[in-house]
Design a protein around this motif. Structure first.
Motif, PDB file in Angstrom:
ATOM      1  N   VAL A  69      71.933 -43.284  15.869  1.00  0.00           N
ATOM      2  CA  VAL A  69      71.190 -43.660  14.648  1.00  0.00           C
ATOM      3  C   VAL A  69      71.012 -45.168  14.587  1.00  0.00           C
ATOM      4  O   VAL A  69      69.940 -45.713  14.253  1.00  0.00           O
ATOM      5  CB  VAL A  69      71.918 -43.136  13.407  1.00  0.00           C
ATOM      6  N   GLY A  70      72.073 -45.908  14.940  1.00  0.00           N
ATOM      7  CA  GLY A  70      71.990 -47.355  14.921  1.00  0.00           C
ATOM      8  C   GLY A  70      70.959 -47.877  15.891  1.00  0.00           C
ATOM      9  O   GLY A  70      70.165 -48.799  15.583  1.00  0.00           O
ATOM     10  N   ASN A  71      70.906 -47.289  17.118  1.00  0.00           N
ATOM     11  CA  ASN A  71      69.921 -47.701  18.124  1.00  0.00           C
ATOM     12  C   ASN A  71      68.497 -47.407  17.648  1.00  0.00           C
ATOM     13  O   ASN A  71      67.558 -48.209  17.853  1.00  0.00           O
ATOM     14  CB  ASN A  71      70.205 -46.988  19.440  1.00  0.00           C
ATOM     15  N   ALA A  72      68.315 -46.268  17.022  1.00  0.00           N
ATOM     16  CA  ALA A  72      66.970 -45.905  16.536  1.00  0.00           C
ATOM     17  C   ALA A  72      66.498 -46.883  15.465  1.00  0.00           C
ATOM     18  O   ALA A  72      65.320 -47.306  15.432  1.00  0.00           O
ATOM     19  CB  ALA A  72      66.980 -44.485  16.006  1.00  0.00           C
ATOM     20  N   VAL A  73      67.416 -47.269  14.588  1.00  0.00           N
ATOM     21  CA  VAL A  73      67.054 -48.229  13.535  1.00  0.00           C
ATOM     22  C   VAL A  73      66.675 -49.565  14.139  1.00  0.00           C
ATOM     23  O   VAL A  73      65.690 -50.222  13.735  1.00  0.00           O
ATOM     24  CB  VAL A  73      68.226 -48.368  12.545  1.00  0.00           C
ATOM     25  N   ILE A  74      67.434 -49.986  15.155  1.00  0.00           N
ATOM     26  CA  ILE A  74      67.124 -51.262  15.814  1.00  0.00           C
ATOM     27  C   ILE A  74      65.756 -51.231  16.485  1.00  0.00           C
ATOM     28  O   ILE A  74      64.953 -52.175  16.383  1.00  0.00           O
ATOM     29  CB  ILE A  74      68.242 -51.598  16.820  1.00  0.00           C
ATOM     30  N   VAL A  75      65.450 -50.131  17.205  1.00  0.00           N
ATOM     31  CA  VAL A  75      64.130 -50.008  17.880  1.00  0.00           C
ATOM     32  C   VAL A  75      63.000 -50.020  16.847  1.00  0.00           C
ATOM     33  O   VAL A  75      61.939 -50.645  17.029  1.00  0.00           O
ATOM     34  CB  VAL A  75      64.102 -48.718  18.725  1.00  0.00           C
ATOM     35  N   ALA A 111      53.306 -45.621  19.980  1.00  0.00           N
ATOM     36  CA  ALA A 111      54.724 -45.327  19.647  1.00  0.00           C
ATOM     37  C   ALA A 111      54.981 -45.515  18.186  1.00  0.00           C
ATOM     38  O   ALA A 111      55.827 -44.849  17.588  1.00  0.00           O
ATOM     39  CB  ALA A 111      55.650 -46.252  20.451  1.00  0.00           C
ATOM     40  N   SER A 112      54.205 -46.407  17.588  1.00  0.00           N
ATOM     41  CA  SER A 112      54.428 -46.622  16.173  1.00  0.00           C
ATOM     42  C   SER A 112      53.985 -45.453  15.322  1.00  0.00           C
ATOM     43  O   SER A 112      54.356 -45.325  14.173  1.00  0.00           O
ATOM     44  CB  SER A 112      53.733 -47.919  15.727  1.00  0.00           C
ATOM     45  N   GLY A 113      53.072 -44.647  15.931  1.00  0.00           N
ATOM     46  CA  GLY A 113      52.647 -43.456  15.207  1.00  0.00           C
ATOM     47  C   GLY A 113      53.672 -42.371  15.159  1.00  0.00           C
ATOM     48  O   GLY A 113      53.484 -41.360  14.482  1.00  0.00           O
ATOM     49  N   VAL A 114      54.705 -42.537  15.886  1.00  0.00           N
ATOM     50  CA  VAL A 114      55.775 -41.523  15.897  1.00  0.00           C
ATOM     51  C   VAL A 114      56.519 -41.610  14.573  1.00  0.00           C
ATOM     52  O   VAL A 114      56.896 -42.717  14.116  1.00  0.00           O
ATOM     53  CB  VAL A 114      56.760 -41.779  17.040  1.00  0.00           C
ATOM     54  N   PRO A 115      56.672 -40.519  13.956  1.00  0.00           N
ATOM     55  CA  PRO A 115      57.373 -40.550  12.670  1.00  0.00           C
ATOM     56  C   PRO A 115      58.804 -41.011  12.854  1.00  0.00           C
ATOM     57  O   PRO A 115      59.446 -40.737  13.875  1.00  0.00           O
ATOM     58  CB  PRO A 115      57.323 -39.089  12.178  1.00  0.00           C
ATOM     59  N   PRO A 116      59.264 -41.719  11.918  1.00  0.00           N
ATOM     60  CA  PRO A 116      60.653 -42.225  12.056  1.00  0.00           C
ATOM     61  C   PRO A 116      61.678 -41.096  12.013  1.00  0.00           C
ATOM     62  O   PRO A 116      61.437 -40.064  11.409  1.00  0.00           O
ATOM     63  CB  PRO A 116      60.788 -43.134  10.829  1.00  0.00           C
ATOM     64  N   VAL A 117      62.786 -41.318  12.653  1.00  0.00           N
ATOM     65  CA  VAL A 117      63.857 -40.308  12.741  1.00  0.00           C
ATOM     66  C   VAL A 117      64.611 -40.305  11.449  1.00  0.00           C
ATOM     67  O   VAL A 117      65.056 -41.366  11.007  1.00  0.00           O
ATOM     68  CB  VAL A 117      64.810 -40.642  13.942  1.00  0.00           C
TER      69      VAL A 117
END
Length: 467
Positions: free
Chosen positions: A429-435, A461-467
């Motif tokens: 989760v932390g890595n995803a937030v950083i990316v 890639a920005s179109g990918v919905p956030p996790v």
């Protein structure tokens, strides 16, 4: 002499004559037993009869010889002769006390003289006369013989007829060592016999004839000379021919002449016996002796102890101060010797342990049992309630112990599985937030309507919905 005193003398003479005649009705008893030897049996015969009868000593085996164990003449026992000596004495004393005049006193003196010429003195009546020398001279080493005390023993014609007790053995000739200069191993549970060459007719001389007896260290050797008959002492008391026994080099016994029943006990486990004679052969019997082992072999004390007291029959071990034997919880331990063997194997004895450590270990074992099974059950086991209850108690311990791994497994599962999984999830989760933060930052810096393929890729890639 008055008629009364004459009557007293006649009464005493008739009483003695009746006693002599009644002794002919001897009551002989005979007992036969056997003793196990290494290659057969030795017959032992015990006989009791009257001294005025003929004693016949015989061996049923033609390959056995006689040697005398005991031979005694008892002046105070007359039951084998068929009369009661005490009753006769009482009757004699009663008749003597009936007369008080001078002639009666003369009769008493005459009766005393008659009594002294026919019977033993009062002080001798309670003693036993040893007949072994005369019996050996007559019978030892033979297969059968006849013995009569009145002719074969010196000076018995003045003795009162009384009991003779004779005990002799018939030993197979193959059990008797008859050669000189031999090494003899003395072992437990066995008895051996040695005779000089030519016994009982003669013995050899000029050269020394000897034997070396040896047992295990710590044991002793007993030698019994049942019959010794060699050249008598010289007028000055010296021995020309001599039997000498040496114990580890030291002379402990020397003798000559006629001897019966001497016993020598060694102080060590090595004994030598030598017959030293001056002539080529001498017309005397020689000797017959018996040997056997005494005591048990030397042993090492268990670890942490030493021998505090030792005899032929016992050994006592003592642990060092502050230690004791764990099986008996005692500081001392005594073992006993039986037929040349100890009743315990010393090699299997436990070593001495510290007494405080033993007490702590015992208490720890008790506490462990109490914690596993409860005070009630633990106390029952300590009291020894029986095998079945002990089995049930063991089963309960196993059941209670089987529930503990489940509790331990739950704790291990939380630590080993759940916590690592949560940490990994938090890292993702932390890595995803950083990316996500990086993409947003780069997107703000890109001009509108332009961009490279990398920017297009970032836009995709920005179109990918956030996790």
């Amino acid at each position: 002499m008055t008629p009364g005193s004459s009557l007293t003398v006649l009464l005493l003479i008739s009483t003695s004559f009746a006693m002599r005649n009644s002794s002919s009705r001897s009551l002989r008893t005979r007992q036969i037993s056997g003793m196990k030897l290494s290659s057969g049996f030795m017959e032992i015969v015990q006989e009791e009869t009257c001294s005025d009868s003929i004693i016949r000593l015989s061996c049923r085996s033609l390959k056995a010889i006689i040697f005398i164990l005991e031979a005694e003449y008892h002046t105070d026992r007359t039951n084998a002769c068929g009369y009661d000596l005490q009753a006769i004495e009482k009757e004699r004393q009663k008749s003597l006390h009936q007369f008080t005049d001078r002639n009666a006193l003369y009769s008493v003196k005459f009766a005393r003289h008659l009594r002294e010429s026919y019977m033993a003195e009062e002080e001798e009546k309670s003693t036993a006369v040893d007949l072994r020398p005369s019996l050996n001279r007559r019978c030892s080493g033979l297969q059968h013989c006849r013995y009569k005390m009145s002719t074969d023993h010196p000076g018995p014609s003045l003795w009162i007829p009384a009991n003779i007790r004779v005990k002799y053995a018939c030993i197979p000739e193959k059990e008797v060592r008859k050669y000189c200069n031999m090494h003899v191993k003395v072992v437990a549970d066995e008895e051996g016999y040695v005779r000089t060459p030519g016994y009982p007719l003669y013995y050899l001389g000029e050269n020394s004839c000897g034997w070396i007896f040896k047992s295990l260290p710590g044991q002793r050797i007993a030698l019994t000379i049942h019959d010794l008959h060699i050249r008598d002492r010289e007028p000055d008391g010296s021995c020309v021919d001599v039997v000498r026994v040496r114990d580890s080099g030291s002379t402990v016994y020397e003798n000559c002449g006629t001897v019966a029943g001497d016993t020598i006990i060694s102080n060590t486990n090595l004994v030598t016996v030598d017959l030293i004679a001056s002539e080529e052969f001498y017309p005397a019997r020689g000797f017959l002796l018996q040997y056997k082992v005494l005591g048990c072999p030397d042993i090492l004390a268990p670890n942490g102890s030493h021998v505090s007291n030792g005899t032929l029959d016992t050994r006592t071990f003592l642990c060092r101060m502050g230690t004791l034997f764990p099986d008996t919880k005692q500081r001392t331990r005594t073992i006993f010797c039986n037929n040349g063997r100890w009743n315990e194997n010393v090699q299997s004895m436990p070593s001495c342990v510290a007494s405080s450590a033993l007490i702590l270990k015992t208490e720890a074992d008790d506490n462990r049992l109490s914690s596993l099974s409860g005070d009630d059950i633990g106390s029952e086991v300590r009291r020894g309630v029986g095998t079945d209850n002990a089995v049930a108690f063991t089963t309960q311990i196993m059941d209670s112990a089987s529930t503990q791994p489940n509790m331990l497994n739950n704790a291990d599962y939380t630590v080993d599985v759940v916590l690592p999984t949560l940490l990994i999830a938090l890292l993702f989760v932390g890595n995803a937030v950083i990316v996500y933060v990086i993409f947003q930052y780069r997107k703000r810096k890109t001009p509108p309507g332009g961009g490279t393929a990398e920017e297009v890729a970032l836009d995709a890639a920005s179109g990918v919905p956030p996790v």
